[in-house]
Scaffold this motif. Sequence first.
Motif, short mmCIF file in Angstrom:
data_model
loop_
_atom_site.label_atom_id
_atom_site.label_comp_id
_atom_site.label_asym_id
_atom_site.label_seq_id
_atom_site.Cartn_x
_atom_site.Cartn_y
_atom_site.Cartn_z
N ASP A 122 0.85 -1.18 0.00
CA ASP A 122 0.00 0.00 0.00
C ASP A 122 0.88 1.23 0.00
N GLU A 123 1.17 1.76 -1.18
CA GLU A 123 2.05 2.92 -1.29
C GLU A 123 1.42 4.16 -0.68
N ALA A 124 0.09 4.13 -0.51
CA ALA A 124 -0.58 5.29 0.08
C ALA A 124 -0.35 5.36 1.59
N ARG A 125 0.19 4.26 2.16
CA ARG A 125 0.49 4.23 3.59
C ARG A 125 1.97 3.90 3.78
N PRO A 126 2.83 4.88 3.53
CA PRO A 126 4.27 4.63 3.66
C PRO A 126 4.67 4.40 5.11
N LEU A 127 5.84 3.82 5.29
CA LEU A 127 6.37 3.61 6.64
C LEU A 127 6.67 4.96 7.28
N GLY A 128 6.41 5.04 8.58
CA GLY A 128 6.72 6.26 9.29
C GLY A 128 8.22 6.42 9.52
N PRO A 129 8.65 7.54 10.08
CA PRO A 129 10.08 7.80 10.27
C PRO A 129 10.80 6.72 11.08
N THR A 130 10.16 6.25 12.15
CA THR A 130 10.80 5.22 12.98
C THR A 130 10.97 3.93 12.19
N ALA A 131 9.92 3.55 11.46
CA ALA A 131 9.99 2.33 10.66
C ALA A 131 10.98 2.48 9.52
N GLN A 132 11.04 3.67 8.93
CA GLN A 132 12.01 3.91 7.86
C GLN A 132 13.43 3.74 8.38
N ALA A 133 13.67 4.24 9.58
CA ALA A 133 15.00 4.10 10.18
C ALA A 133 15.30 2.64 10.47
N ALA A 134 14.31 1.89 10.95
CA ALA A 134 14.50 0.46 11.21
C ALA A 134 14.78 -0.30 9.93
N LEU A 135 14.08 0.06 8.85
CA LEU A 135 14.31 -0.60 7.56
C LEU A 135 15.73 -0.33 7.07
N ALA A 136 16.16 0.92 7.17
CA ALA A 136 17.51 1.27 6.74
C ALA A 136 18.56 0.52 7.56
N LYS A 137 18.30 0.37 8.85
CA LYS A 137 19.23 -0.36 9.72
C LYS A 137 19.33 -1.82 9.31
N ASP A 138 18.18 -2.45 9.02
CA ASP A 138 18.22 -3.84 8.60
C ASP A 138 18.87 -3.99 7.23
N GLY A 139 18.71 -2.98 6.38
CA GLY A 139 19.39 -3.00 5.08
C GLY A 139 20.90 -2.97 5.24
N ARG A 140 21.38 -2.14 6.16
CA ARG A 140 22.82 -2.10 6.41
C ARG A 140 23.30 -3.41 7.01
N ARG A 141 22.48 -3.98 7.86
CA ARG A 141 22.84 -5.26 8.47
C ARG A 141 22.96 -6.36 7.40
N TYR A 142 22.05 -6.34 6.44
CA TYR A 142 22.10 -7.33 5.37
C TYR A 142 23.37 -7.16 4.53
N ALA A 143 23.71 -5.93 4.21
CA ALA A 143 24.92 -5.66 3.44
C ALA A 143 26.16 -6.13 4.21
N THR A 144 26.18 -5.88 5.52
CA THR A 144 27.31 -6.33 6.34
C THR A 144 27.38 -7.84 6.38
N PHE A 145 26.22 -8.48 6.49
CA PHE A 145 26.15 -9.95 6.51
C PHE A 145 26.78 -10.54 5.26
N LEU A 146 26.45 -9.97 4.10
CA LEU A 146 26.99 -10.50 2.84
C LEU A 146 28.49 -10.27 2.71
N ALA A 147 28.98 -9.24 3.39
CA ALA A 147 30.39 -8.86 3.24
C ALA A 147 31.31 -9.52 4.26
N THR A 148 30.74 -10.22 5.28
CA THR A 148 31.60 -10.75 6.35
C THR A 148 31.43 -12.25 6.50
#
Length: 365
Positions: A339-365
Motif C-alpha cells: 500500500d504505497e498510500a500508507r508509507p512507513l513512518g520515520p521510525t519504521a524507515q529508520a529500522a528498515l535502513a538499519k536492517d538494510g545495512r545489516r544485510y549488506a554487512t552480513f553478505l560482506a563478512t
Amino acid sequence: MAASGALRDSRMVGRLRLVSQRLAGMEATSVPELVRWMTAMQAQDLPAALWAVGVRVPGAGITDVRAAIDAGTVVRSWPMRGTLHLVAAGDLRWMLDLTAERLTRSIAGRHRQLEITWADVEKARDLALEHISAEGPVSRAALFKVFDDGGQPTQGQRGIHLLASLCTAGWCWGHWYNQQLIAAFDEWIPSSRSLEREEALVEFLLRYFRSHGPATLRDFAWWTQLPLTEVRTAFEHVRCELVELEFEGTSYWLSPEVAELLDSGVPGGRSVHLLPGFDEFVLGYTDRSLVLSPEHSDLIVPGGNGVFKKTVVAAGKVVGTWALKGTGPGAAVVPELFDEARPLGPTAQAALAKDGRRYATFLAT
C-alpha cells in the motif's frame, strides 16, 4: 500469565511469533544454537536460508553460517515435506526416522513414473557407499556418474530422487556449500540422536510451538506432514508445558516465556525486518492470514508458483517485498510496499535502513 487466555488483535500474533522466532526480543548467541532453536528452517533456496539464519543471529556474517555447515554442526537435508531444511546435526536422524516413511509413501507415484523401485534405491545405496568408502565425499555430478555406470540412470530427475531417498533413509548426507558433496551419514554426523517414535513426536511438537508459536496443531501437522490424529494424541504429553491463546474460536499454542510478554510488553511494535524468501515467519504455518493478508498472497508467491519473494515485515505483519539493487558497496535495498498510500513512518524507515545495512554487512563478512 495464566495457562490460557484470549487475543483481541490479530497483529499481536505476528509480534509474538517474532519473539518466538528470535527476530525480536530474545537473541540467539550462535548459528548452531539458532538452528537448533528453530528446529528446522526452510532451505530449498540456499542464499535465502543463509540470511534466514543471519538475520536472527546478531553480528553473524555469511561466513559464520557457511562455517557451521562446513563443520557439520548444521546440516541441510530433507527432514520433512520432501523439502530441504537446515537442522542441527544432532536432530537429523530422529527427524528422518519420524518422517521418512510417510514421505516415501507420498512420492511413490513419482517413483513409479521414474521407474524407481526399492531394489533400485538399495542398489544406489551400495554404489554410493562403496564409492565414498574408497574415495571420500563425492560431488553430486560424480556420484550420478557412479549411478549411471552401475546401471542406475540419473536422467529426468531420476538421479535426484535416488539421492533424496538415500538421504531420507539416513544412509548418505548431502553437504552443500559451493557444490554439493555427498558423504556417508554415520561418518559425517556420528552423534545424531535416535529416539522412539512417540518421544520424537513429543520433542518435535514442543520445540515447534516454542520456536514458532503462537501456532495451531494443524500448522504443525502441515509443517511436518505427520498425521493430525497422531499429532493430537502426542500433544497431550506437551499441553501442560505450553500456553493456549484463543483467537476467533481457534486455539494457538506457544511457550510460557513468550506468553508472559503479553503482561509485561511484547517487543517488535515498531520493528521492521527484511526477511528472505521462504522464511519460516511466512512458510512455517499452513494458515498465514494472521501475518499476511490473503489479498496480498499473490504478491508474495506470484501465480502460486511456489517461489516465495523476500518480505518486508513491520510490527509482525508482512507489508511488502524487497530486492537488492546493484552489487558491492553501492548495492541498496529497495522495498516495494503493498500500500504505497500508507508509507512507513520515520521510525519504521529508520529500522528498515538499519536492517538494510545489516544485510549488506552480513553478505560482506
